[in-house]
Design a protein around this motif. Structure first.
Motif, PDB file in Angstrom:
ATOM      1  N   ASP A   1       0.835  -1.211   0.000  1.00 11.06           N
ATOM      2  CA  ASP A   1       0.000   0.000   0.000  1.00 11.06           C
ATOM      3  C   ASP A   1       0.867   1.257   0.000  1.00 11.06           C
ATOM      4  N   LEU A   2       1.914   1.256   0.820  1.00 10.91           N
ATOM      5  CA  LEU A   2       2.788   2.426   0.918  1.00 10.91           C
ATOM      6  C   LEU A   2       3.581   2.644  -0.364  1.00 10.91           C
TER       7      LEU A   2
ATOM      8  N   ARG B   1       5.598  11.354   0.634  1.00 10.06           N
ATOM      9  CA  ARG B   1       4.941  12.200   1.646  1.00 10.06           C
ATOM     10  C   ARG B   1       3.536  11.701   1.974  1.00 10.06           C
ATOM     11  N   TRP B   2       2.820  11.239   0.966  1.00  7.73           N
ATOM     12  CA  TRP B   2       1.484  10.696   1.210  1.00  7.73           C
ATOM     13  C   TRP B   2       1.578   9.420   2.034  1.00  7.73           C
ATOM     14  N   ALA B   3       2.559   8.591   1.701  1.00  5.74           N
ATOM     15  CA  ALA B   3       2.739   7.332   2.422  1.00  5.74           C
ATOM     16  C   ALA B   3       3.027   7.606   3.895  1.00  5.74           C
ATOM     17  N   ARG B   4       3.881   8.572   4.147  1.00  8.38           N
ATOM     18  CA  ARG B   4       4.209   8.911   5.542  1.00  8.38           C
ATOM     19  C   ARG B   4       2.977   9.440   6.276  1.00  8.38           C
ATOM     20  N   HIS B   5       2.205  10.303   5.613  1.00  6.68           N
ATOM     21  CA  HIS B   5       0.984  10.835   6.227  1.00  6.68           C
ATOM     22  C   HIS B   5      -0.019   9.704   6.488  1.00  6.68           C
TER      23      HIS B   5
ATOM     24  N   ALA C   1       2.659  -3.069  12.086  1.00  8.75           N
ATOM     25  CA  ALA C   1       4.113  -3.210  12.217  1.00  8.75           C
ATOM     26  C   ALA C   1       4.809  -2.696  10.960  1.00  8.75           C
ATOM     27  N   GLY C   2       4.237  -2.990   9.800  1.00  4.01           N
ATOM     28  CA  GLY C   2       4.803  -2.486   8.551  1.00  4.01           C
ATOM     29  C   GLY C   2       4.760  -0.967   8.494  1.00  4.01           C
ATOM     30  N   LEU C   3       3.641  -0.388   8.920  1.00  2.11           N
ATOM     31  CA  LEU C   3       3.515   1.073   8.938  1.00  2.11           C
ATOM     32  C   LEU C   3       4.514   1.691   9.918  1.00  2.11           C
TER      33      LEU C   3
END
Length: 103
Positions: free
Chosen positions: A56-57, A63-67, A92-94
């Motif tokens: 997904d990330l 920047r969107w992935a981090r948000h 855990a992945g996030l």
């Protein structure tokens, strides 16, 4: 899987080494000194959740992935989750993405 204690100088207490790499547990997850004793954890579903989070990330700009990751982690995990192992792996992945990726 191998859990490392705080007295192990190479790995922090929250890191778990698996055949797939190092997983950093959320500090709020169940106390897990020996991952093999965690009867609630299905390792295959956990790994699938972890892989799903990274997939997904990867589809998002950094920047969107981090948000996205920080927004999900700011909310508590669902209390009544039918697939807790997948959810734990996903979170855990996030968590790993947020704490180990460059800003």
């Amino acid at each position: 899987m191998t859990a490392h204690r705080a007295d192990d100088a190479d790995m922090p207490e929250l890191d778990i080494v698996t055949e797939h790499g190092i997983v950093t547990r959320l500090p709020t997850s169940f106390p897990l000194l020996d991952p093999e004793r965690d009867a609630d954890l299905d390792p295959d579903r956990f790994q699938q959740g972890f892989d799903d989070a990274l997939a997904d990330l990867d589809r998002m700009p950094p920047r969107w992935a981090r948000h996205y990751a920080t927004s999900i982690l700011d909310k508590p995990a669902p209390r009544h989750d039918s697939d807790r192992s997948h959810t734990r792996g996903y979170r855990a992945g996030l968590y790993g993405f947020v704490h180990h990726s460059p800003l």
